[in-house]
Design a protein around this motif. Structure first.
Motif, PDB file in Angstrom:
ATOM      1  N   SER A  43      40.729  32.880  42.980  1.00 11.48           N
ATOM      2  CA  SER A  43      41.711  34.146  42.991  1.00 11.48           C
ATOM      3  C   SER A  43      42.199  34.591  41.515  1.00 11.48           C
ATOM      4  CB  SER A  43      42.911  33.534  43.744  1.00 11.48           C
ATOM      5  OG  SER A  43      42.762  33.425  45.014  1.00 11.48           O
ATOM      6  N   THR A  44      42.198  35.719  41.425  1.00 13.54           N
ATOM      7  CA  THR A  44      42.503  36.415  40.176  1.00 13.54           C
ATOM      8  C   THR A  44      43.774  37.140  40.075  1.00 13.54           C
ATOM      9  OG1 THR A  44      40.981  38.168  40.400  1.00 13.54           O
ATOM     10  CG2 THR A  44      40.105  36.285  39.138  1.00 13.54           C
ATOM     11  N   PHE A  45      44.510  37.362  38.999  1.00 12.18           N
ATOM     12  CA  PHE A  45      45.729  38.400  39.084  1.00 12.18           C
ATOM     13  C   PHE A  45      45.524  39.052  37.730  1.00 12.18           C
ATOM     14  CE2 PHE A  45      47.682  35.996  42.416  1.00 12.18           C
ATOM     15  CZ  PHE A  45      47.020  34.803  42.634  1.00 12.18           C
ATOM     16  N   TYR A  46      46.180  40.197  37.772  1.00  9.87           N
ATOM     17  CA  TYR A  46      46.136  41.190  36.790  1.00  9.87           C
ATOM     18  C   TYR A  46      47.535  41.904  36.507  1.00  9.87           C
ATOM     19  CZ  TYR A  46      41.198  40.358  36.707  1.00  9.87           C
ATOM     20  OH  TYR A  46      39.726  39.797  36.802  1.00  9.87           O
ATOM     21  N   ALA A  47      47.783  42.330  35.198  1.00 12.90           N
ATOM     22  CA  ALA A  47      48.810  43.252  35.342  1.00 12.90           C
ATOM     23  C   ALA A  47      48.485  44.746  35.439  1.00 12.90           C
ATOM     24  CB  ALA A  47      49.325  43.201  33.660  1.00 12.90           C
ATOM     25  N   ASP A  48      49.377  45.440  36.128  1.00 22.97           N
ATOM     26  CA  ASP A  48      49.136  46.686  36.371  1.00 22.97           C
ATOM     27  C   ASP A  48      48.260  47.492  35.451  1.00 22.97           C
ATOM     28  OD1 ASP A  48      51.824  47.142  38.650  1.00 22.97           O
ATOM     29  OD2 ASP A  48      49.993  46.435  38.760  1.00 22.97           O
ATOM     30  N   SER A  49      48.908  47.233  34.070  1.00 19.77           N
ATOM     31  CA  SER A  49      48.124  47.942  33.013  1.00 19.77           C
ATOM     32  C   SER A  49      46.575  47.629  32.641  1.00 19.77           C
ATOM     33  CB  SER A  49      49.107  47.825  31.756  1.00 19.77           C
ATOM     34  OG  SER A  49      48.897  46.593  31.373  1.00 19.77           O
ATOM     35  N   VAL A  50      46.372  46.613  33.339  1.00 21.28           N
ATOM     36  CA  VAL A  50      44.655  46.403  32.974  1.00 21.28           C
ATOM     37  C   VAL A  50      43.843  46.329  34.112  1.00 21.28           C
ATOM     38  CG1 VAL A  50      45.457  45.107  30.742  1.00 21.28           C
ATOM     39  CG2 VAL A  50      44.991  43.867  33.130  1.00 21.28           C
ATOM     40  N   LYS A  51      44.376  46.731  35.243  1.00 19.37           N
ATOM     41  CA  LYS A  51      43.707  46.598  36.304  1.00 19.37           C
ATOM     42  C   LYS A  51      42.582  47.722  36.580  1.00 19.37           C
ATOM     43  CE  LYS A  51      47.168  44.791  39.900  1.00 19.37           C
ATOM     44  NZ  LYS A  51      48.091  44.876  41.131  1.00 19.37           N
ATOM     45  N   GLY A  52      41.374  47.081  36.987  1.00 20.22           N
ATOM     46  CA  GLY A  52      40.269  47.814  37.008  1.00 20.22           C
ATOM     47  C   GLY A  52      39.605  48.034  35.504  1.00 20.22           C
ATOM     48  N   ARG A  53      40.092  47.550  34.355  1.00 19.32           N
ATOM     49  CA  ARG A  53      39.370  47.575  33.113  1.00 19.32           C
ATOM     50  C   ARG A  53      39.131  46.310  32.582  1.00 19.32           C
ATOM     51  NH1 ARG A  53      42.135  49.239  28.804  1.00 19.32           N
ATOM     52  NH2 ARG A  53      44.340  48.772  29.550  1.00 19.32           N
ATOM     53  N   PHE A  54      40.099  45.163  33.211  1.00 22.30           N
ATOM     54  CA  PHE A  54      39.776  43.885  32.512  1.00 22.30           C
ATOM     55  C   PHE A  54      39.219  42.939  33.694  1.00 22.30           C
ATOM     56  CE2 PHE A  54      42.993  44.002  28.499  1.00 22.30           C
ATOM     57  CZ  PHE A  54      42.295  45.120  27.998  1.00 22.30           C
ATOM     58  N   THR A  55      38.523  42.007  33.391  1.00 23.23           N
ATOM     59  CA  THR A  55      38.205  41.062  34.245  1.00 23.23           C
ATOM     60  C   THR A  55      38.342  39.754  33.597  1.00 23.23           C
ATOM     61  OG1 THR A  55      36.576  42.592  34.984  1.00 23.23           O
ATOM     62  CG2 THR A  55      36.165  40.393  35.715  1.00 23.23           C
ATOM     63  N   ILE A  56      39.079  38.806  34.380  1.00 25.66           N
ATOM     64  CA  ILE A  56      39.047  37.340  34.071  1.00 25.66           C
ATOM     65  C   ILE A  56      38.308  36.446  34.720  1.00 25.66           C
ATOM     66  CG2 ILE A  56      41.031  36.823  35.546  1.00 25.66           C
ATOM     67  CD1 ILE A  56      41.988  35.160  33.375  1.00 25.66           C
ATOM     68  N   SER A  57      37.232  35.585  34.144  1.00 25.29           N
ATOM     69  CA  SER A  57      36.515  34.688  34.885  1.00 25.29           C
ATOM     70  C   SER A  57      36.639  33.333  34.218  1.00 25.29           C
ATOM     71  CB  SER A  57      35.156  35.162  34.780  1.00 25.29           C
ATOM     72  OG  SER A  57      34.890  35.548  33.428  1.00 25.29           O
ATOM     73  N   ARG A  58      35.841  32.377  34.586  1.00 21.54           N
ATOM     74  CA  ARG A  58      35.714  30.995  34.105  1.00 21.54           C
ATOM     75  C   ARG A  58      34.508  30.210  34.532  1.00 21.54           C
ATOM     76  NH1 ARG A  58      40.913  28.128  36.201  1.00 21.54           N
ATOM     77  NH2 ARG A  58      40.099  26.135  35.029  1.00 21.54           N
ATOM     78  N   ASP A  59      34.357  29.428  33.743  1.00 23.62           N
ATOM     79  CA  ASP A  59      32.977  28.424  33.587  1.00 23.62           C
ATOM     80  C   ASP A  59      33.474  27.087  33.439  1.00 23.62           C
ATOM     81  OD1 ASP A  59      30.890  26.996  33.466  1.00 23.62           O
ATOM     82  OD2 ASP A  59      29.736  28.504  32.439  1.00 23.62           O
ATOM     83  N   ASN A  60      33.999  26.309  34.744  1.00 19.35           N
ATOM     84  CA  ASN A  60      34.334  25.093  34.463  1.00 19.35           C
ATOM     85  C   ASN A  60      33.629  24.059  33.883  1.00 19.35           C
ATOM     86  OD1 ASN A  60      36.920  26.078  35.381  1.00 19.35           O
ATOM     87  ND2 ASN A  60      36.720  25.368  37.442  1.00 19.35           N
ATOM     88  N   ALA A  61      32.278  24.316  34.269  1.00 20.71           N
ATOM     89  CA  ALA A  61      31.418  23.202  33.523  1.00 20.71           C
ATOM     90  C   ALA A  61      31.540  23.251  31.800  1.00 20.71           C
ATOM     91  CB  ALA A  61      30.034  23.704  33.892  1.00 20.71           C
ATOM     92  N   LYS A  62      31.895  24.497  31.348  1.00 22.90           N
ATOM     93  CA  LYS A  62      32.052  24.804  29.817  1.00 22.90           C
ATOM     94  C   LYS A  62      33.468  24.555  29.494  1.00 22.90           C
ATOM     95  CE  LYS A  62      27.923  27.643  29.422  1.00 22.90           C
ATOM     96  NZ  LYS A  62      27.192  28.665  28.956  1.00 22.90           N
ATOM     97  N   ASN A  63      34.236  24.368  30.546  1.00 22.17           N
ATOM     98  CA  ASN A  63      35.687  24.492  30.099  1.00 22.17           C
ATOM     99  C   ASN A  63      36.276  25.676  29.345  1.00 22.17           C
ATOM    100  OD1 ASN A  63      36.636  22.038  31.226  1.00 22.17           O
ATOM    101  ND2 ASN A  63      37.471  21.111  29.087  1.00 22.17           N
ATOM    102  N   THR A  64      35.694  26.704  29.959  1.00 20.71           N
ATOM    103  CA  THR A  64      36.012  27.817  29.066  1.00 20.71           C
ATOM    104  C   THR A  64      36.367  28.919  29.987  1.00 20.71           C
ATOM    105  OG1 THR A  64      34.341  27.351  27.436  1.00 20.71           O
ATOM    106  CG2 THR A  64      34.873  29.753  27.482  1.00 20.71           C
ATOM    107  N   VAL A  65      37.146  29.911  29.739  1.00 20.38           N
ATOM    108  CA  VAL A  65      37.590  31.055  30.389  1.00 20.38           C
ATOM    109  C   VAL A  65      37.454  32.143  29.578  1.00 20.38           C
ATOM    110  CG1 VAL A  65      40.188  31.025  29.399  1.00 20.38           C
ATOM    111  CG2 VAL A  65      39.759  32.084  31.699  1.00 20.38           C
ATOM    112  N   TYR A  66      37.140  33.519  30.309  1.00 20.51           N
ATOM    113  CA  TYR A  66      36.926  34.673  29.547  1.00 20.51           C
ATOM    114  C   TYR A  66      37.603  35.684  29.952  1.00 20.51           C
ATOM    115  CZ  TYR A  66      32.510  31.908  29.092  1.00 20.51           C
ATOM    116  OH  TYR A  66      31.484  30.848  28.759  1.00 20.51           O
ATOM    117  N   LEU A  67      37.779  36.843  29.004  1.00 18.21           N
ATOM    118  CA  LEU A  67      38.504  38.141  29.411  1.00 18.21           C
ATOM    119  C   LEU A  67      37.399  39.225  29.016  1.00 18.21           C
ATOM    120  CD1 LEU A  67      41.085  39.302  30.560  1.00 18.21           C
ATOM    121  CD2 LEU A  67      41.947  39.594  28.444  1.00 18.21           C
TER     122      LEU A  67
END
Length: 126
Positions: free
Chosen positions: A57-81
Motif C-alpha cells: 500500500s502506498t499513500f501520497y499527499a494530494d499535491s504530488v498524486k499522479g506525479r510522484f511514485t514511492i517504491s521499495r526494495d527490501n532486499a536492498k533496504n532501500t526506498v525510492y521516490l
C-alpha cells in the motif's frame, strides 16, 4: 545505530524528473513503514509519500498524486521516490523517514516518526 541516507537530489528544470533513494542501515527495512517528507524555506515540514513495510500500500499527499511514485526494495533496504513533472513548488529539502507504524508517517508533519535521514536538496527552476 540506525542510519537513513538519502541521495539523488539536485537541480532540475520544471517538467523534469528526479529519483531519490534512501538506503537504510541498522534496521530491517522490511519491518518498517517508510516515507518521504519535505520542507521548503520558511514552511513547515510536510508529508509527501509513504509505503507499508510489505510495499502493498502506498499513500501520497494530494499535491504530488499522479506525479510522484514511492517504491521499495527490501532486499536492498532501500526506498525510492520517483518524481516526474516537477514544479518549482516542489523545491525543498526531502527527508526519508522510517517508523513501525504507517499511520505515524502518513499523518501530519511526522513529529513522532522514529527515524530520519539527513535530507537531500531538490531544486526545480522555472
Amino acid at each position: 545505530q540506525v542510519q537513513l541516507v538519502e541521495s539523488g537530489g539536485g537541480l532540475v528544470q520544471a517538467g523534469g524528473s528526479l529519483r531519490l533513494s534512501c538506503a537504510a542501515s541498522g534496521l530491517t527495512a522490511s519491518r518498517y513503514a517508510m516515507g518521504w517528507f519535505r520542507q521548503a524555506p520558511g514552511k513547515e515540514r510536510e508529508f509527501v509519500a509513504a509505503i507499508r513495510y510489505s510495499g502493498g500500500s502506498t499513500f501520497y499527499a494530494d499535491s504530488v498524486k499522479g506525479r510522484f511514485t514511492i517504491s521499495r526494495d527490501n532486499a536492498k533496504n532501500t526506498v525510492y521516490l520517483q518524481m516526474n513533472s516537477l514544479k518549482p513548488e516542489d523545491t525543498a529539502v526531502y527527508y526519508c523517514a522510517a517508523d513501525s507504524a504507517i499511520s505515524t508517517i502518513a499523518a501530519g508533519s511526522g513529529g513522532r516518526v522514529d527515524y530520519w535521514g539527513q535530507g537531500t536538496q531538490v531544486s526545480v527552476s522555472s
